[in-house]
Design a protein around this motif. Structure first.
Motif, PDB file in Angstrom:
ATOM      1  N   LEU A 128     -75.961  37.410  -6.433  1.00  0.00           N
ATOM      2  CA  LEU A 128     -76.380  36.383  -7.387  1.00  0.00           C
ATOM      3  C   LEU A 128     -77.485  35.504  -6.803  1.00  0.00           C
ATOM      4  N   ASN A 129     -77.296  35.094  -5.553  1.00  0.00           N
ATOM      5  CA  ASN A 129     -78.298  34.253  -4.900  1.00  0.00           C
ATOM      6  C   ASN A 129     -79.628  34.984  -4.770  1.00  0.00           C
ATOM      7  N   ASN A 130     -79.584  36.239  -4.357  1.00  0.00           N
ATOM      8  CA  ASN A 130     -80.828  36.999  -4.205  1.00  0.00           C
ATOM      9  C   ASN A 130     -81.534  37.190  -5.545  1.00  0.00           C
ATOM     10  N   LYS A 175     -89.828  39.436 -20.399  1.00  0.00           N
ATOM     11  CA  LYS A 175     -90.124  40.553 -19.487  1.00  0.00           C
ATOM     12  C   LYS A 175     -88.868  40.993 -18.733  1.00  0.00           C
ATOM     13  N   LEU A 176     -88.028  40.019 -18.337  1.00  0.00           N
ATOM     14  CA  LEU A 176     -86.764  40.371 -17.696  1.00  0.00           C
ATOM     15  C   LEU A 176     -85.865  41.130 -18.666  1.00  0.00           C
ATOM     16  N   SER A 217     -85.188  35.658  -6.259  1.00  0.00           N
ATOM     17  CA  SER A 217     -86.265  36.580  -6.614  1.00  0.00           C
ATOM     18  C   SER A 217     -86.911  36.203  -7.940  1.00  0.00           C
ATOM     19  N   THR A 218     -86.084  35.975  -8.958  1.00  0.00           N
ATOM     20  CA  THR A 218     -86.642  35.621 -10.265  1.00  0.00           C
ATOM     21  C   THR A 218     -87.213  34.201 -10.247  1.00  0.00           C
ATOM     22  N   ALA A 222     -91.971  30.622 -10.311  1.00  0.00           N
ATOM     23  CA  ALA A 222     -92.509  29.419  -9.660  1.00  0.00           C
ATOM     24  C   ALA A 222     -94.027  29.347  -9.714  1.00  0.00           C
ATOM     25  N   ALA A 223     -94.690  30.481  -9.714  1.00  0.00           N
ATOM     26  CA  ALA A 223     -96.151  30.478  -9.761  1.00  0.00           C
ATOM     27  C   ALA A 223     -96.661  29.694 -10.972  1.00  0.00           C
TER      28      ALA A 223
END
Length: 144
Positions: A14-16, A118-119, A20-21, A26-27
């Motif tokens: 879950l953390n990863n 997109k996800l 990642s997402t 963030a960009a």
């Protein structure tokens, strides 16, 4: 030796996935507006709810009080939010977006919807709906 496998440990997965997402999105707020993750999350909560206290945001967003305090000060300096004394509790300040803050929120919310889409495309609607339901179940404090 233990049977434990980190790659099968749900909190790790879950953390990863969140990191990642979160980093991928963030960009949009970092490069576009120079915001931190905490600032974006505060903007997102205020964009949906209009007026909240910093304590409300801490509870809703699982954010530390010190991070919220710093983020709120930064957003105020950028002209994106204002603070006003609560009429019901003189110790509390109500936070709300300025007109400029609302414009920034609207832009980022649109980008967030595209990112989320997109996800969803990557997972497919059925799996995305399943995942969203499972994550809500894990976040629900009544499930403890």
């Amino acid at each position: 030796m233990s049977d434990f496998r980190l790659d099968d440990f749900l909190p790790y997965l879950l953390n990863n996935a969140a990191e990642s997402t979160g980093r991928a999105f963030a960009a949009h707020y970092r490069e576009g507006y120079g915001m931190s993750r905490a600032q974006w999350r505060i903007m997102a909560h205020l964009g949906v709810t209009d007026r909240l206290t910093a304590s409300d945001i801490c509870l809703r967003g699982y954010l530390e009080k010190s991070k919220v305090s710093r983020a709120v000060s930064g957003l105020e300096e950028m002209g994106l939010l204002t603070r006003t004394r609560s009429t019901s509790d003189r110790r509390a300040e109500m936070l709300s977006l300025t007109d400029k803050g609302r414009e920034v929120y609207d832009d980022l919310a649109t980008q967030a919807q595209v990112f989320s889409g997109k996800l969803r495309d990557r997972l497919g609607d059925e799996r995305a709906d399943q995942l969203a339901g499972l994550l809500r179940d894990l976040t629900d404090p009544a499930g403890d």
